[in-house]
Design a protein around this motif. Structure first.
Motif, short mmCIF file in Angstrom:
data_model
loop_
_atom_site.label_atom_id
_atom_site.label_comp_id
_atom_site.label_asym_id
_atom_site.label_seq_id
_atom_site.Cartn_x
_atom_site.Cartn_y
_atom_site.Cartn_z
N GLU A 1 44.03 -42.18 -20.08
CA GLU A 1 44.91 -43.19 -21.26
C GLU A 1 43.90 -43.39 -22.48
O GLU A 1 42.83 -43.84 -22.31
CB GLU A 1 45.35 -44.36 -20.66
CG GLU A 1 46.18 -44.50 -19.56
CD GLU A 1 47.60 -43.68 -19.77
OE1 GLU A 1 47.95 -43.97 -20.95
OE2 GLU A 1 48.40 -43.25 -18.91
N LEU A 2 44.55 -43.04 -23.66
CA LEU A 2 43.80 -43.16 -24.85
C LEU A 2 44.35 -44.36 -25.89
O LEU A 2 45.60 -44.56 -25.64
CB LEU A 2 43.91 -42.12 -25.85
CG LEU A 2 43.30 -40.59 -25.12
CD1 LEU A 2 43.57 -39.41 -26.03
CD2 LEU A 2 41.71 -40.71 -24.94
N ASP A 3 43.39 -44.96 -26.33
CA ASP A 3 43.88 -46.17 -27.24
C ASP A 3 43.76 -45.44 -28.63
O ASP A 3 42.93 -44.67 -28.98
CB ASP A 3 42.92 -47.18 -27.33
CG ASP A 3 42.88 -48.11 -25.94
OD1 ASP A 3 43.87 -48.03 -25.60
OD2 ASP A 3 41.92 -48.73 -25.67
N SER A 4 45.03 -45.80 -29.40
CA SER A 4 45.26 -45.15 -30.65
C SER A 4 45.75 -46.16 -31.43
O SER A 4 46.72 -46.93 -31.32
CB SER A 4 46.09 -43.70 -30.51
OG SER A 4 46.50 -43.48 -31.88
N VAL A 5 45.23 -46.24 -32.87
CA VAL A 5 45.90 -47.24 -33.91
C VAL A 5 45.85 -46.43 -35.34
O VAL A 5 44.75 -45.90 -35.52
CB VAL A 5 45.19 -48.63 -33.89
CG1 VAL A 5 43.95 -48.49 -34.07
CG2 VAL A 5 46.04 -49.56 -34.73
N LYS A 6 46.64 -46.78 -36.16
CA LYS A 6 46.43 -46.25 -37.53
C LYS A 6 46.45 -47.37 -38.49
O LYS A 6 47.24 -48.65 -38.36
CB LYS A 6 47.82 -45.56 -37.84
CG LYS A 6 47.83 -44.11 -37.10
CD LYS A 6 49.16 -43.27 -37.38
CE LYS A 6 49.39 -42.08 -36.70
NZ LYS A 6 50.51 -41.15 -36.90
N ARG A 7 45.63 -47.08 -39.75
CA ARG A 7 45.49 -47.98 -40.60
C ARG A 7 45.58 -47.10 -42.04
O ARG A 7 45.00 -46.07 -42.40
CB ARG A 7 44.23 -48.70 -40.51
CG ARG A 7 44.14 -49.78 -39.62
CD ARG A 7 45.12 -50.98 -39.59
NE ARG A 7 44.90 -51.94 -38.68
CZ ARG A 7 45.52 -52.09 -37.53
NH1 ARG A 7 46.24 -51.11 -37.31
NH2 ARG A 7 45.36 -53.02 -36.36
N THR A 8 45.85 -47.83 -43.16
CA THR A 8 46.15 -47.05 -44.41
C THR A 8 44.93 -47.53 -45.32
O THR A 8 44.82 -48.83 -45.26
CB THR A 8 47.42 -47.56 -45.24
OG1 THR A 8 48.56 -46.88 -44.50
CG2 THR A 8 47.33 -46.88 -46.74
N LEU A 9 43.90 -46.82 -45.55
CA LEU A 9 42.74 -47.09 -46.32
C LEU A 9 42.99 -47.08 -47.83
O LEU A 9 43.71 -46.25 -48.25
CB LEU A 9 41.69 -46.06 -45.84
CG LEU A 9 41.44 -46.14 -44.30
CD1 LEU A 9 40.22 -45.27 -44.18
CD2 LEU A 9 40.86 -47.73 -43.97
N LYS A 10 42.32 -47.67 -48.40
CA LYS A 10 42.19 -47.83 -50.03
C LYS A 10 40.92 -47.52 -50.72
O LYS A 10 39.87 -47.48 -50.07
CB LYS A 10 42.77 -48.95 -50.62
CG LYS A 10 44.15 -49.51 -50.05
CD LYS A 10 44.71 -50.78 -50.86
CE LYS A 10 46.19 -50.97 -50.05
NZ LYS A 10 46.84 -52.32 -50.85
N ASP A 11 41.02 -47.17 -52.13
CA ASP A 11 39.74 -46.84 -52.60
C ASP A 11 38.61 -47.96 -52.49
O ASP A 11 39.01 -49.22 -52.62
CB ASP A 11 40.08 -46.78 -54.14
CG ASP A 11 38.80 -46.45 -55.00
OD1 ASP A 11 38.41 -45.38 -54.82
OD2 ASP A 11 38.53 -47.35 -55.88
#
Length: 465
Positions: A386-396
């Motif tokens: 089982e893998l943990d996964s999360v997404k985030r939007t990065l900025k300059d």
């Protein structure tokens, strides 16, 4: 897509899909074969009793009575012994031994032979289960690979198109540069970004740089394209394919600081930074079990396999699952490694964080620090991961800080996350290498003793072009 551009349907794509279907059928065949055994069959128990009867009872004067008139009681006694062995091991409970001595004049030898037959049958069961587990693992690998082939074929078919007008313009531009074009292939990824493959060679004695080729392709298309970073930098007299990509919006720089357990030069931690298809980039950390040469060997193997699979186009989670299956199969002992993977989309700024038993990851923005943790197991421990996964939007100007367990464990228990967040928040450094060194130095200052485990800090900075 502009007027004049036509979607391209290739017969090769159809053939690839047929290959994927065949692999799916093979997977189903593997899974329908013999499953793991949880208990002995009646035939296996019968063979155990026959073996004991032949070796012990054949020369006994009571054989005909025990296996004739008293057949049911003898069988019941045998089953009782097998059940007791399964529960207590070779040391049977006193009551079972007493009952056996009352029933059998050759009780010690009878017990010895039935124990030997039982352990032999159990060993065979273990091998059958090992084969079944290996077969299941192979089926999982093939199923994953079949899905990848099918997805890749669909994406390829959707992305390919032809445009005679653009092809002629590119050919004309490059001809003026002394380059002969053999063919041009156009692709458009799911983000709507162009990718152009130009197969060409230099007509002159001198070489032509791929940057010059990309410049002429950009001029012909009216878009900014750059050469892919993994290819040769020069175009010579032999035909070669130059890949030009529509330039992404972001770029990254990274820096790493590391030290081995007890200040050793050998570390069980390993890392990588790699460019992926479609304007993406990956950063990975792996912490091998323990420390020293053995841990280094394990984490190196994981990182190398991960890099190979990602470079071949495998989806990130599928790649980790396949490595996990590879490590689990065929091993008597557990050798685990953590996987901490960050995948940056340089077009959108989105980053996916995937963890298998890995330590915390931190995102430093201008005004705050975000902490991402994981509860998953490392790879190489269990068959299905089982893998943990999360997404985030990065900025300059954002930074991603990845660390191994040794960094966290060097800080006081219960305060690790807060202290590391404070260290990260308290620095204004923008050079990733200096940033990583600063974090490692501050953590070592807190512990005031030689590292008790391998320690690695990987810092990736993200900027707009």
């Amino acid at each position: 897509m502009d007027v004049g551009q036509v979607l391209h349907t290739s017969p090769y794509v159809t053939q690839i899909e047929k290959l994927a279907d065949s692999m799916k059928q093979l997977t189903n065949t593997f899974l329908r074969m013999e499953e793991k055994k949880k208990a002995f069959t009646e035939d296996e128990v019968e063979r155990m009793f026959d073996c004991v009867k032949e070796k012990v009872c054949g020369q006994c004067e009571k054989c005909s009575w025990c296996w004739g008139e008293n057949f049911v009681r003898t069988y019941q006694m045998g089953y009782e012994i097998l059940s007791a062995v399964d529960r207590y091991g070779n040391e049977l409970n006193t009551e079972t031994k007493r009952r056996l001595q009352q029933c059998c004049v050759k009780a010690p030898r009878f017990l010895r032979e039935i124990l030997e037959a039982f352990h032999e049958a159990r060993q065979n069961m273990m091998w059958v289960n090992r084969i079944a587990q290996s077969r299941e693992g192979c089926a999982l690998q093939m199923d994953t690979f079949a899905d990848l082939i099918r997805i890749s074929a669909k994406e390829l078919e959707d992305s390919m198109f032809t445009d005679e007008r653009l092809s002629k313009r590119i050919t004309a531009n490059l001809k003026r540069r002394g380059v002969r074009v053999l063919n041009t292939n156009f692709f458009m990824n799911k983000e709507g970004k162009y990718e152009v493959h130009v197969t060409a060679r230099s007509l002159k004695e001198q070489y032509v740089t791929v940057k010059e080729v990309a410049k002429e392709v950009s001029s012909a298309m009216g878009r900014r394209l750059v050469p892919e970073g993994t290819q040769s930098q020069m175009l010579g007299k032999e035909y070669a394919t130059v890949i030009c990509l529509e330039g992404p919006r972001y770029y990254t720089l990274h820096g790493v600081a590391r030290i081995g357990k007890g200040s050793s030069q050998i570390s069980g931690d390993n890392f990588m930074m790699a460019n992926l298809q479609g304007g993406r980039q990956s950063a990975a950390l792996s912490d091998g079990m323990g420390s020293g040469v053995r841990a280094c060997r394990e984490s190196t193997r994981v990182i190398e396999l991960l890099e190979e699979l990602l470079d071949a186009g495998f989806p990130e989670k599928a790649a980790i699952q396949m490595i996990n299956t590879t490590l689990v199969l065929g091993r008597e002992e557990i050798h685990y490694s953590t996987v901490d993977l960050s995948v940056f989309d340089l077009y959108t700024g989105e980053c996916e964080f995937i963890k298998a038993g890995a330590s915390a990851t931190f995102i430093k923005r201008k005004d705050k620090v975000e902490h991402l943790s994981s509860t998953s197991l490392p790879i190489g421990v269990v068959h299905k991961l089982e893998l943990d996964s999360v997404k985030r939007t990065l900025k300059d100007g954002d930074f991603v800080i990845m660390v191994t367990d040794g960094v966290m464990d060097a800080l006081p228990t219960g305060e690790q996350d807060v202290l590391l967040e404070t260290i990260i928040q308290g620095t204004s450094m923008i050079n990733p290498k200096e940033f990583a060194n600063h974090i490692l130095q501050q953590v070592q200052n807190w512990s005031e003793e030689p590292p008790q485990d391998d320690m690695t800090v990987l810092v990736i900075g993200v900027w707009e072009k």
